[in-house]
Design an enzyme around this catalytic site. Structure first.
Site, short mmCIF file in Angstrom:
data_model
loop_
_atom_site.label_atom_id
_atom_site.label_comp_id
_atom_site.label_asym_id
_atom_site.label_seq_id
_atom_site.Cartn_x
_atom_site.Cartn_y
_atom_site.Cartn_z
N THR A 287 37.90 14.78 6.82
CA THR A 287 38.33 15.93 6.04
C THR A 287 38.82 15.47 4.68
O THR A 287 39.07 14.29 4.44
CB THR A 287 39.49 16.68 6.72
N ASP A 288 38.98 16.41 3.76
CA ASP A 288 39.73 16.13 2.55
C ASP A 288 41.21 16.26 2.89
O ASP A 288 41.60 16.62 4.00
CB ASP A 288 39.31 17.10 1.43
N TYR A 289 42.06 15.96 1.92
CA TYR A 289 43.50 15.88 2.10
C TYR A 289 44.06 17.18 2.69
O TYR A 289 43.99 18.22 2.06
CB TYR A 289 44.14 15.61 0.73
#
Length: 767
Positions: A287-289
């Site tokens: 995932t992204d942050y």
């Protein structure tokens, strides 16, 4: 007793490593057997732990912090860490994982190595303007050498999001508006990072991002909704991601935006049906942050619900959210996720570590001697300087004001004239900001004692103090001057009066573009426009050295400033590269990869648009009941592919070796390019094709080839492009990838507007 247990642990670790090594030598099935054996020993907590990517150490992005990370590493509850800088620190943490945890599984160490590590290259948008795939690959290779020497084995790059809205701040991190060029750059970056197979200790794992469509966010506002037809997705946005997969990228990052009403992080169609089943991706998805927990704000459910949604959709690793580690056991017990799904995700993370060689040598990237010898070297900086000089785009050069002679006095005036910290540009998280010389310092080094360089700030970045704070974050302050605007201007005009030429260092600060740095007004800020107007009133020649991370609205500047050199943010060696171009040691060859509008009302504006049923006649400004505006024409200020040189180039008519082909044949389009000026220089020859009639509407032109050549003054070269039916394919209404017989137009030129034209016919295949 504790000493004996530790020795036993080391013995077992040695057996594990030996097994990994011997498997690698014995058969291609070695990895599967090794991971099968390892996973049989793993508890559920340890498997879920591999899916957990917290942040620690130097927090360089986002707001969240993970506590008690070391304790969790020793418990086997962490799969990797990111944005921890320094080989000694990384070695210490890796030691906790491999010598103090039950199974000794090594960690991944990732970082946003976006356009260099400590030797910083131009921001990706600037780098793309080189159109030099070899230079782009080399930039990634040098980034990999330096990052790996400092303990990093995984980079969250390349970012390949196609963007056609310069209001979006992250356009600076991508390759512009064109999918064909973006795909070529994606391949080059991945080869540079990963090498042949990541077996060497200076090759690292790449992560293509942001999958998918992130660059098309509504209103140019970060993290915003994306909504488009699937036909448009695949014809205009998906190609760079697919090219990255075909090139063998090892990991993919899910984007923040939603697609078809479902956030990408929880979108099974995107992450499984397209990425894995259609394209055959065999790496892992991260995932992204905080991407998982952000789905709650999207309205997809509580943490447990969205964590299960992400895992079932095809996400393998959770960056920072701690959603997998805190909910998956409960979801498994309740039947919301399956053990098989957890096992598959765990296996993918372990496979990545195996392919990197971390089981064989957990300290593969922890050689302290490399860190001392291979980071920010003289050789790396020389390459960065040359590459930066290729990225600069000459937008205007009235009466050949440039290049400047190495004599007399030059005044360098503007808020960006003497700032070191802004030179590397956004997303240079590992950079030592003070290492980059300011523009003034760089020009002085380039000209030596031949030219007297004077400088003044002239104005603050903008009149709004709060806006300037938002635009100069992460240590990039311009140290706002508390003198009055008039005092700053008076000083600048006094310096200008002593000079022969004025170099106006204006534009954006580095953090005016990048993540969460979106803008609705793309014109020069108020204080800078006024300063520029006053400098022009002096009657001295003025060169605008424009710093920017996006296309700006330069309509006024184009009308009034005699010379404009767009320098983007060129990295740690930017100042020297700018000096090389300004004073003629390098002939500029950069070409725009994103269209510059005449005003924000034209946005989105891009060359590969489609016709309406009422297109405006070529050369016209306004016709009633046609597709146009009352207040401005439809044309951009600077088109895609545009860029001037200190020399000139002419193009012959296009020669086709045949005027019709069948589906299995190819034809060759050839032009002769001549350097008609007095200086040696490089030119980017661009091939565009238009499908004149289709079963669905087609763009007015699409980039289908390019070649960068160097020509001495007066010399000519033939440049040829092969055109095949494969090059003509597109996704039709029913999402079939097809080539349709019919008439095609071929265009070749130095930008998307100024082209030579001819045509050919693709005949249908006869059964």
């Amino acid at each position: 007793m504790k000493h004996l247990l530790f020795r036993l642990h080391l013995f077992l670790m040695g057996m594990l490593v030996a097994t990994a090594t011997s498997y690698a030598q014995k058969s291609p099935d070695a990895m599967n057997r090794f991971i099968d054996d390892l996973m049989k020993k793993m508890t559920l907590d340890e498997k879920i732990g591999q899916l957990n990517l917290p942040v620690t150490g130097q927090i360089t992005t986002g707001q969240a912090k993970s506590s008690d990370v070391a304790k969790r590493i020793r418990a086997g509850e962490v799969g990797g860490l990111f944005n921890l800088k320094g080989v000694e620190r990384i070695r210490e943490v890796q030691k906790q994982a491999v010598e103090e945890s039950r199974l000794g599984i090594p960690l991944l160490f990732g970082m946003d190595v976006v356009h260099g590590y400590e030797t910083i290259f131009p921001i990706p948008l600037g780098l793309s303007c080189t159109w030099n795939m070899q230079a782009i690959e080399e930039s990634a290779h040098i980034a990999a050498i330096e990052a790996s020497a400092d303990g990093i084995c995984w980079t969250f790059s390349p970012m390949v999001d196609v963007c056609r809205d310069p209001r979006w701040g992250r356009i600076s991190e991508g390759n512009g508006e064109d999918p064909f060029l973006g795909a070529a750059i994606a391949r080059s970056m991945i080869r540079g990072y990963q090498g042949k197979n990541m077996s060497r200790n200076d090759e690292i794992m790449a992560c293509v991002k942001h999958f998918a469509l992130y660059g098309a966010s509504e209103a140019g506002r970060d993290y915003n909704t994306v909504d488009m037809s699937r036909q448009r997705m695949f014809n205009e946005y998906m190609l760079p991601y697919q090219a990255a997969v075909e090139e063998g990228v090892s990991s993919v990052m899910a984007s923040f935006n939603e697609i078809d009403g479902i956030p990408a992080t929880g979108n099974e169609w995107l992450l499984t049906d397209v990425l894995r089943k259609q394209w055959g991706f065999d790496g892992f998805v991260v995932t992204d942050y905080t991407g998982i927990t952000e789905m709650t704000a999207h309205g997809m459910g509580d943490t447990q619900t969205v964590a299960a949604l992400a895992l079932n959709a095809g996400v393998d690793m959770d960056m920072v959210s701690d959603a997998f580690s805190s909910t998956l056991k409960k979801s498994l017990k309740e039947g919301i996720v399956s053990m098989e799904t957890i096992d598959v995700a765990c296996r993918r993370i372990l496979e990545a570590k195996y392919k990197l060689g971390l089981f064989e040598n957990p300290y593969k990237y922890c050689d302290k001697a490399r860190a001392r010898k291979q980071i920010f070297t003289k050789e790396h900086r020389a390459v960065a300087r040359k590459t930066a000089s290729e990225s600069l785009v000459l937008l205007k050069n009235e009466n050949n004001l440039l290049p400047l002679a190495k004599k007399g006095t030059v005044a360098v005036i503007g808020p960006l004239a003497n700032s070191r910290s802004n030179m590397p540009g956004t997303w240079s998280v590992a950079a030592v900001l003070n290492n980059a010389p300011s523009l003034v310092e760089g020009l002085k080094e380039v000209v030596g004692k031949q030219v007297e360089i004077l400088t003044a700030k002239g104005c603050n970045l903008m009149s709004d103090n709060e806006y300037e704070k938002r635009a100069t974050m992460f240590g990039r302050t311009l140290h706002r001057d508390n003198r009055t605007d008039q005092q700053l201007l008076d000083e600048a005009l006094a310096i200008a009066a002593k000079s022969d030429v004025i170099v106006a260092a204006l534009g954006e600060s580095s953090e005016m573009s990048g993540e969460s740095s979106c803008r609705t007004n793309l014109e020069m800020t108020d204080t800078q426009r006024f300063l520029l107007q006053e400098l022009l009133k002096t009657g001295k020649p003025v060169v605008l050295v424009l710093f920017t991370g996006r296309p700006l609205v330069l309509t006024w500047e184009q009308q009034h400033v005699p010379a404009i050199l767009n320098v983007w943010f060129g990295g740690s060696e930017a100042a020297l590269a700018i000096g090389d171009v300004l004073f003629g040691d390098v002939n500029p060859s950069g070409k725009l990869t994103a269209t510059f509008p005449k005003n924000v009302g034209q946005i989105p504006l891009f060359y590969a648009h489609k016709n309406t049923g009422r297109p405006l006649a070529q050369g016209e400004w306004f016709q009633k009941f046609r597709s146009n505006y009352l207040d401005v024409d439809n044309e951009p200020l600077y088109p895609f592919g545009y860029g001037l040189s200190y020399t000139t180039f002419s193009y012959s008519d296009i020669h086709l070796d045949k005027t019709s082909i069948t589906g299995k044949e190819e034809l060759t389009a050839t032009v002769t390019v001549t350097n008609t000026g007095t200086k040696d220089g490089a030119e980017v020859i661009q091939l565009y094709i238009r499908d004149l009639v289709g079963s669905t509407t087609r763009p007015v032109k699409e980039l289908k080839g390019f070649e960068k050549i160097f020509l001495k003054a007066g010399k000519s070269k033939e440049v040829s492009f092969k055109i095949t039916s494969e090059l003509l394919k597109f996704y039709n209404y029913t999402m079939e990838y097809v080539t349709e017989p019919g008439e095609f137009e071929v265009m070749i030129g130095g930008n998307s507007r100024d082209v030579k034209k001819t045509g050919f016919r693709l005949e249908p295949l006869i059964p």
